[in-house]
Write an enzyme that holds these catalytic residues in place. Structure first.
Site: not given
Ligand code: ADP
Length: 161
Positions: A17, A41, A90, A128
């Protein structure tokens, strides 16, 4: 003044992130990191904890604001006067879901556009949920998350490193 919203669950925020935030602050005047409540969630951290963790790790970026939201993303973006949504992309697994979201959001709010940013390839498989799984099983997550997040994970999973 170009304002962009970066929404997500951030449960918890990871180095992946942060990689996206670092790229976004170079492209936009203001970046609002928006923590989605998403109680359905069943997040590990409460929305307040997730927001606090994000706040702690983005202090080095003067043009980043942190908040949370529980309404429709496009309504939230409009409230913030932002017409750009940032999402991280990703490996291919994100593609279908993100494609669907963009098209739906475009239907709901035609003037709000989504910009996808690719992280460094070392974060391509970082999520995450993986971090939480490794932490719960006592693995080393210190290379995936900032120190403040590691401390928070240790408070939930004393076995994690
Ligand atoms: P959500 O439940 O909305 O997917 P996340 O916190 O999992 O929330 O992800 C938020 C954003 O960050 C999404 O666009 C996700 O693709 C991106 N994201 C999560 N992990 C990574 C990573 N390792 N590299 C790049 N983008 C990421």
């Amino acid at each position: 003044m170009k304002t962009a919203v970066y929404p997500g669950s951030f449960d918890p925020i990871t180095n992946g992130h942060l990689d996206i935030i670092e790229r976004a602050v170079r492209l936009f005047d203001k970046v609002i990191v928006a923590v989605a409540r998403r109680e359905e969630k069943r997040p590990l951290f409460s929305v307040t904890e997730r927001e606090q963790l994000v706040r702690q790790v983005v202090t080095c970026f003067p043009n980043v604001e942190v908040t949370s939201f529980s309404d429709l993303l496009v309504d939230f973006a409009r409230r913030m006067n932002a017409d750009i949504v940032i999402r991280g992309l990703r490996a291919v697994l994100d593609f279908d879901y993100e494609f669907q979201m963009v098209l739906l959001n475009r239907k709901l709010a035609p003037t709000v556009d989504t910009v996808f940013l690719l992280p460094s390839e070392k974060y391509f498989y970082l999520s995450s949920s993986m971090v939480k799984e490794i932490a719960a099983l006592g693995g080393a997550v210190s290379c995936f998350v900032p120190p403040a997040v590691l401390a928070a994970l240790k408070s939930r999973y004393p076995v994690c490193q």
